[in-house]
Write an enzyme that holds these catalytic residues in place. Sequence first.
Site, PDB file in Angstrom:
ATOM      1  N   ILE A 101       0.863  -1.311   0.159  1.00 45.31           N
ATOM      2  CA  ILE A 101       0.117   0.000   0.116  1.00 45.31           C
ATOM      3  C   ILE A 101       0.844   1.312   0.048  1.00 45.31           C
ATOM      4  O   ILE A 101       2.110   1.390   0.400  1.00 45.31           O
ATOM      5  CB  ILE A 101      -0.769   0.017   1.309  1.00 45.31           C
ATOM      6  N   CYS A 102       0.210   2.351  -0.514  1.00 49.88           N
ATOM      7  CA  CYS A 102       1.051   3.485  -0.527  1.00 49.88           C
ATOM      8  C   CYS A 102       2.162   3.569  -1.266  1.00 49.88           C
ATOM      9  O   CYS A 102       2.311   3.536  -2.579  1.00 49.88           O
ATOM     10  CB  CYS A 102       1.315   4.148   0.814  1.00 49.88           C
ATOM     11  N   ALA A 103       3.540   3.948  -0.766  1.00 46.63           N
ATOM     12  CA  ALA A 103       4.694   4.100  -1.503  1.00 46.63           C
ATOM     13  C   ALA A 103       5.233   2.701  -1.672  1.00 46.63           C
ATOM     14  O   ALA A 103       6.230   2.371  -2.265  1.00 46.63           O
ATOM     15  CB  ALA A 103       5.571   4.884  -0.796  1.00 46.63           C
TER      16      ALA A 103
END
Length: 183
Positions: A101-103
Amino acid sequence: MARVLVPLAPGCEELEAVTIIDLLRRAGVEVVAAGLDDGLVRCSRGTVLMPDTTLDDVLDQSFDMIVLPGGLPGADHLNDDPRIQRLLRDMAEQGRFTAAICAAPKVLASAGLLDGREATAYPGVLAAVEQPSIQVLDRPVVRDGQIITSRGPGTAMDFALELIEALEGRAKREEVEQALVRP
């Protein structure tokens, strides 16, 4: 019972890490939160988490899924760790789930797992990866086979619920979601 490894790197996004661990445990999944090193993990916003163990202690154990929380510099630490890269490739070769998730989807890309796949991430993260074969979608959660990706802290709950569905089925996801009293 499914087993999931959640590596915790210094600078990880705490909302994502805790949401993933919490919701999977609510679903009855065995979650092992492993620090990259000994000791407490200071997250990106200053929250301190106490991992269950260290990554070295679980490297030879079997897991059904590995989930990478994002945040910076946490995702960079995961990306630079050869143990994480090896685990990701091993999990993929065994047909097991890998999720980020995210980066952190850039860590999956660095391991070569997103070639020719659909994925999502924090805006701009995958655009910076030099792999034009990745089809980046603007959706909260994207599942492409055994790979699950998500966008960021605001999508952490949707992401964790998708992880539950992948491991334990739709009924378990709905059971957990109903108890959360989501709109």
